[in-house]
Enzyme design. Sequence first.
Site, PDB file in Angstrom:
ATOM      1  N   ARG A  57      71.406  77.472  46.338  1.00  0.00           N
ATOM      2  CA  ARG A  57      70.398  77.197  45.305  1.00  0.00           C
ATOM      3  C   ARG A  57      69.812  75.801  45.469  1.00  0.00           C
ATOM      4  NH1 ARG A  57      73.165  78.271  39.801  1.00  0.00           N
ATOM      5  NH2 ARG A  57      74.836  77.322  40.989  1.00  0.00           N
ATOM      6  N   ASN A  92      71.852  82.435  40.389  1.00  0.00           N
ATOM      7  CA  ASN A  92      72.853  83.374  40.878  1.00  0.00           C
ATOM      8  C   ASN A  92      72.842  84.612  39.999  1.00  0.00           C
ATOM      9  OD1 ASN A  92      73.760  81.683  42.918  1.00  0.00           O
ATOM     10  ND2 ASN A  92      75.458  80.868  41.737  1.00  0.00           N
TER      11      ASN A  92
END
Length: 116
Positions: free
Chosen positions: A44, A62
């Site tokens: 990320r 996520n």
Amino acid sequence: MSAVAIYYPFLKYYQYPALAVYCNLYMMEIYCVVTGKVQGVGYRDFVQGAAAELGLCGSVKNLSSGEVEVIVQGQPELLREFVEYLNEGSLLARVDGVSVEWRTAKMELDDFSVVK
């Protein structure tokens, strides 16, 4: 960075509102789901850095399935380059696949965030 800003960096959108309209005509959004070993490996943060490098706005988060969801807006040529970054992944990640859905942006985003 928009195509107009690349070729005409001395022109400001507030001075020439038609330029801002021109740039936004080409604004697209992609919705991506990334599969593989992409959680717990800095993926990320990698995505956020790639978006910042290209000047794109959106978010990354996520999913409970172990995948990562990415929504990002920008000009089509920059989004295509961004998808290449998604396929590359962070140093510890293993990207098995990236599904990409192109769509028209319903509302314009103004930053990029990592959703926790």
